[in-house]
Scaffold this motif. Structure first.
Motif, PDB file in Angstrom:
ATOM      1  N   THR A  94       0.849  -1.190   0.000  1.00  0.00           N
ATOM      2  CA  THR A  94       0.000   0.000   0.000  1.00  0.00           C
ATOM      3  C   THR A  94       0.882   1.236   0.000  1.00  0.00           C
ATOM      4  OG1 THR A  94      -1.620  -1.196   1.323  1.00  0.00           O
ATOM      5  CG2 THR A  94      -1.851   1.190   1.246  1.00  0.00           C
ATOM      6  N   ALA A  95       0.462   2.227  -0.765  1.00  0.00           N
ATOM      7  CA  ALA A  95       1.157   3.519  -0.772  1.00  0.00           C
ATOM      8  C   ALA A  95       0.180   4.586  -0.305  1.00  0.00           C
ATOM      9  CB  ALA A  95       1.660   3.842  -2.174  1.00  0.00           C
ATOM     10  N   ARG A  96       0.647   5.429   0.594  1.00  0.00           N
ATOM     11  CA  ARG A  96      -0.173   6.561   1.037  1.00  0.00           C
ATOM     12  C   ARG A  96       0.569   7.849   0.693  1.00  0.00           C
ATOM     13  NH1 ARG A  96       1.686   8.910   5.642  1.00  0.00           N
ATOM     14  NH2 ARG A  96       3.198   7.692   6.820  1.00  0.00           N
ATOM     15  N   VAL A  97      -0.189   8.851   0.322  1.00  0.00           N
ATOM     16  CA  VAL A  97       0.380  10.134  -0.072  1.00  0.00           C
ATOM     17  C   VAL A  97       0.847  10.891   1.166  1.00  0.00           C
ATOM     18  CG1 VAL A  97      -0.151  12.371  -1.117  1.00  0.00           C
ATOM     19  CG2 VAL A  97      -1.052  10.261  -2.137  1.00  0.00           C
ATOM     20  N   VAL A  98       2.035  11.468   1.087  1.00  0.00           N
ATOM     21  CA  VAL A  98       2.511  12.375   2.130  1.00  0.00           C
ATOM     22  C   VAL A  98       1.790  13.700   1.897  1.00  0.00           C
ATOM     23  CG1 VAL A  98       4.516  13.575   3.059  1.00  0.00           C
ATOM     24  CG2 VAL A  98       4.740  11.207   2.268  1.00  0.00           C
ATOM     25  N   VAL A 108       5.424   3.868   1.268  1.00  0.00           N
ATOM     26  CA  VAL A 108       5.043   2.549   0.774  1.00  0.00           C
ATOM     27  C   VAL A 108       5.340   1.500   1.847  1.00  0.00           C
ATOM     28  CG1 VAL A 108       5.550   0.802  -0.971  1.00  0.00           C
ATOM     29  CG2 VAL A 108       5.430   3.205  -1.617  1.00  0.00           C
ATOM     30  N   ARG A 109       4.387   0.590   2.005  1.00  0.00           N
ATOM     31  CA  ARG A 109       4.560  -0.512   2.952  1.00  0.00           C
ATOM     32  C   ARG A 109       4.049  -1.786   2.293  1.00  0.00           C
ATOM     33  NH1 ARG A 109       1.042  -2.623   6.584  1.00  0.00           N
ATOM     34  NH2 ARG A 109      -0.349  -0.854   6.395  1.00  0.00           N
ATOM     35  N   PHE A 110       4.873  -2.833   2.324  1.00  0.00           N
ATOM     36  CA  PHE A 110       4.473  -4.113   1.753  1.00  0.00           C
ATOM     37  C   PHE A 110       3.980  -5.035   2.854  1.00  0.00           C
ATOM     38  CE2 PHE A 110       6.747  -2.295  -1.700  1.00  0.00           C
ATOM     39  CZ  PHE A 110       5.995  -2.694  -2.779  1.00  0.00           C
TER      40      PHE A 110
END
Length: 190
Positions: A94-98, A108-110
């Motif tokens: 998952t990627a979250r916007v800064v 990004v965290r796998f």
């Protein structure tokens, strides 16, 4: 007995202090990102053209990254690659916007057991440092310059385009002489 002159001693200490601060601050030059990323246009599949070698991609070739939008505003990431013997490998994350970065900086965290235990420690920087206006090529890096990927919407990239992206990464301080080009990672057919 020699007594240091107070003014000279103060100057010397000031010079040493300033020199020390400059050395401490000069390690990482700031890394500029693109101004704005339209995440809807960014979604889809990207092909890896080149990368700095990473332990988690050892033995991988023909790598792709597919992004899709989640309902909560994050992006789902599915990274795939081939390995020798036709073995494929997949990692989902998952990627979250800064906030306040124009969507150009992501965390990004796998999904793995470590990230479930301590999610914020396992997040990595994913900074979009170059993106063409047609969303056909992108360069991703991060401030330490230890990670770099050149991606494209097609599995091959013309040498002129590749050299231009290489030069851009070089001017941003990345060790481009260490890049592994995807076509060179494929096992030779015998």
């Amino acid at each position: 007995m020699f007594m240091p002159h107070p003014v000279r001693t103060t100057r010397l200490l000031a010079i040493l202090l300033v020199s020390g601060l400059l050395c401490a601050c000069g390690g990482d030059k700031p890394l500029a990102t693109v101004g704005q990323v339209d995440l809807q246009r960014y979604t889809g599949t990207w092909y890896e053209i080149a990368r700095l070698p990473q332990w988690f991609q050892r033995g991988c070739y023909d790598s792709t990254a597919t992004y899709s939008a989640n309902d909560d505003g994050t992006l789902k990431i599915v990274n795939r690659c081939q390995r020798e013997g036709d073995e494929s490998r997949e990692a989902v994350g998952t990627a979250r916007v800064v906030p306040n970065t124009g969507n150009a900086k992501l965390k990004v965290r796998f999904d793995n057991w470590v990230s479930k235990l301590i999610p914020t420690i396992t997040e990595g920087n994913y900074w979009i440092i170059a993106l063409d206006k047609d969303y056909q090529t992108v360069v991703i890096g991060e401030p330490s310059r230890k990670y770099l990927w050149i991606l494209a919407r097609q599995p091959e990239l013309g040498d002129d385009q590749y050299q231009a992206l290489l030069q851009l990464a070089k001017t941003k301080g990345f060790p481009v002489d260490q890049l592994e080009r995807n076509r060179d990672l494929r096992p030779s057919k015998q």
